[in-house]
Design a protein around this motif. Structure first.
Motif, PDB file in Angstrom:
ATOM      1  N   ILE A  53      33.917  36.484  51.472  1.00 37.61           N
ATOM      2  CA  ILE A  53      34.937  37.064  50.595  1.00 37.61           C
ATOM      3  C   ILE A  53      35.369  36.057  49.527  1.00 37.61           C
ATOM      4  O   ILE A  53      35.328  34.848  49.769  1.00 37.61           O
ATOM      5  CB  ILE A  53      36.166  37.538  51.431  1.00 37.61           C
ATOM      6  N   ALA A  55      38.658  35.285  46.767  1.00 33.82           N
ATOM      7  CA  ALA A  55      40.046  35.665  46.504  1.00 33.82           C
ATOM      8  C   ALA A  55      40.553  35.013  45.226  1.00 33.82           C
ATOM      9  O   ALA A  55      40.364  33.826  45.003  1.00 33.82           O
ATOM     10  CB  ALA A  55      40.940  35.280  47.676  1.00 33.82           C
ATOM     11  N   ALA A  63      47.077  38.447  45.977  1.00 31.57           N
ATOM     12  CA  ALA A  63      45.643  38.164  46.065  1.00 31.57           C
ATOM     13  C   ALA A  63      44.837  39.421  45.804  1.00 31.57           C
ATOM     14  O   ALA A  63      45.117  40.472  46.359  1.00 31.57           O
ATOM     15  CB  ALA A  63      45.304  37.609  47.443  1.00 31.57           C
ATOM     16  N   THR A  65      40.882  40.520  46.081  1.00 36.07           N
ATOM     17  CA  THR A  65      39.687  39.990  46.729  1.00 36.07           C
ATOM     18  C   THR A  65      38.453  40.810  46.376  1.00 36.07           C
ATOM     19  O   THR A  65      38.550  41.908  45.827  1.00 36.07           O
ATOM     20  CB  THR A  65      39.844  39.992  48.260  1.00 36.07           C
ATOM     21  N   SER A  66      37.301  40.262  46.719  1.00 37.47           N
ATOM     22  CA  SER A  66      36.049  40.973  46.486  1.00 37.47           C
ATOM     23  C   SER A  66      35.852  42.074  47.529  1.00 37.47           C
ATOM     24  O   SER A  66      34.877  42.809  47.483  1.00 37.47           O
ATOM     25  CB  SER A  66      34.886  39.975  46.505  1.00 37.47           C
ATOM     26  N   SER A  67      36.758  42.175  48.484  1.00 36.94           N
ATOM     27  CA  SER A  67      36.708  43.243  49.490  1.00 36.94           C
ATOM     28  C   SER A  67      37.743  44.305  49.139  1.00 36.94           C
ATOM     29  O   SER A  67      38.812  43.985  48.622  1.00 36.94           O
ATOM     30  CB  SER A  67      37.023  42.661  50.869  1.00 36.94           C
ATOM     31  N   HIS A  70      41.153  43.969  51.603  1.00 36.36           N
ATOM     32  CA  HIS A  70      41.894  42.731  51.856  1.00 36.36           C
ATOM     33  C   HIS A  70      42.778  42.264  50.701  1.00 36.36           C
ATOM     34  O   HIS A  70      43.204  41.121  50.678  1.00 36.36           O
ATOM     35  CB  HIS A  70      40.921  41.618  52.259  1.00 36.36           C
ATOM     36  N   ASP A  71      43.063  43.159  49.745  1.00 35.77           N
ATOM     37  CA  ASP A  71      43.979  42.784  48.666  1.00 35.77           C
ATOM     38  C   ASP A  71      45.393  42.668  49.228  1.00 35.77           C
ATOM     39  O   ASP A  71      45.753  43.379  50.160  1.00 35.77           O
ATOM     40  CB  ASP A  71      43.953  43.829  47.549  1.00 35.77           C
ATOM     41  N   VAL A 136      42.111  38.045  56.993  1.00 35.59           N
ATOM     42  CA  VAL A 136      41.000  37.621  56.130  1.00 35.59           C
ATOM     43  C   VAL A 136      40.066  36.690  56.897  1.00 35.59           C
ATOM     44  O   VAL A 136      38.845  36.822  56.835  1.00 35.59           O
ATOM     45  CB  VAL A 136      41.547  36.922  54.852  1.00 35.59           C
ATOM     46  N   ILE A 143      34.884  31.839  53.033  1.00 31.84           N
ATOM     47  CA  ILE A 143      35.971  32.314  52.181  1.00 31.84           C
ATOM     48  C   ILE A 143      36.091  31.428  50.943  1.00 31.84           C
ATOM     49  O   ILE A 143      36.305  30.223  51.062  1.00 31.84           O
ATOM     50  CB  ILE A 143      37.302  32.319  52.973  1.00 31.84           C
ATOM     51  N   VAL A 145      38.134  30.560  47.550  1.00 30.61           N
ATOM     52  CA  VAL A 145      39.517  30.679  47.110  1.00 30.61           C
ATOM     53  C   VAL A 145      39.697  30.028  45.755  1.00 30.61           C
ATOM     54  O   VAL A 145      39.263  28.890  45.559  1.00 30.61           O
ATOM     55  CB  VAL A 145      40.446  29.975  48.128  1.00 30.61           C
ATOM     56  N   ALA A 231      37.812  37.931  41.229  1.00 32.00           N
ATOM     57  CA  ALA A 231      37.534  37.676  42.652  1.00 32.00           C
ATOM     58  C   ALA A 231      36.039  37.493  42.872  1.00 32.00           C
ATOM     59  O   ALA A 231      35.606  36.653  43.660  1.00 32.00           O
ATOM     60  CB  ALA A 231      38.077  38.815  43.508  1.00 32.00           C
TER      61      ALA A 231
END
Ligand SMILES: [Zn+2]
Length: 259
Positions: A53, A55, A63, A65-67, A70-71, A136, A143, A145, A231
């Motif tokens: 992921i 973020a 945040a 995110t690329s998911s 999970h924002d 996350v 991950i 960031v 992201a």
């Protein structure tokens, strides 16, 4: 516990996982004493997920995110608490005693309200940050960031300050949680994350205006919400691409700055 003549009765918030190497004792603005122990970190591994992921931190959401799952939006309770804090701070400023004069009861009361409201804001912020970080970290092996640093803290608005503090706390919680569970944590330099295309890697010629919420790439034609694109840029820059494929295994690092 005692030190420099002060004797404290300790209330344990949780059991120590190991023998502490040192202790720091401090007092908060409400006059409560705290002791924080330094315990050597032990990694508690989590099951592999096969997912990665990226973020990106922002004003619209804490945040993005690329998911899709999970924002982290800015919490409404956080906004309310921040407004309450600002009100008490204004009240305190109004009642501030003139130089050489004794503080009024009203001033002292306002100051207590400020300390309490501030402690509450911090507590809520940390609680939200930890819960999100846990989710996350549980759901991803690696991950990426954005290495956010609140550079303009001193000269920005109250709202921006509150957002910066929330982002700072959330980033800290995520990095700590990831390390605790032995996840692959990668910090990415924030430069150009809004100008690059997260899918083909091309860099836009002009900076996107803040009001522009959509990133459209002139090279590959992709059009995505601005923060989602950022992201993806973070993900790709950490070497966790291939671009455009969500939740894939880590690829060959390209421009990654490992944490
Ligand atoms: Zn592109």
């Amino acid at each position: 516990m005692s030190g420099r003549g002060i004797v404290l009765t300790v209330v344990w918030s949780r059991r120590l996982p190991d023998q502490p190497s040192s202790v720091r004792v401090y007092r908060d603005s409400l006059g409560h004493w705290y002791a924080s122990f330094v315990v050597p970190a032990r990694v508690e591994p989590l099951p592999e997920t096969g997912r990665v992921i990226g973020a990106d931190w922002g004003v619209k959401e804490i945040a993005t995110t690329s998911s899709d799952e999970h924002d982290l939006p800015h919490a409404e309770h956080g906004r309310k608490a921040a407004r309450r804090l600002a009100r008490y701070q204004r009240m305190m400023a109004r009642r501030r005693p003139a130089q050489g004069q004794k503080a009024s009861k009203g001033y002292l009361r306002a100051r207590k309200h400020v300390a309490r409201a501030h402690a509450k804001v911090v507590r809520q912020r940390q609680d939200t940050a930890r819960k999100w970080a846990k989710r996350v970290v549980r759901d991803h092996d690696a991950i990426a960031v954005e290495d956010f640093r609140p550079r303009f803290l001193a000269r920005t608005s109250m709202a921006r300050k509150a957002a910066d503090a929330a982002i700072g706390a959330t980033k800290h919680a995520l990095v700590e949680m990831g390390r605790k569970h032995g996840r692959d944590m990668r910090l990415v330099h924030p430069a150009h994350t809004t100008m690059d295309c997260g899918w083909c890697g091309a860099r836009a010629k002009h900076r996107l205006a803040l009001s522009e919420r959509t990133y459209t790439c002139t090279a590959c034609g992709v059009s995505r919400p601005r923060d989602k694109n950022s992201a993806h840029v973070v993900l790709v820059r950490a070497g966790l691409g291939p671009a455009g494929v969500e939740g894939t295994r880590p690829g060959r690092p390209r421009d990654a700055r490992a944490a």
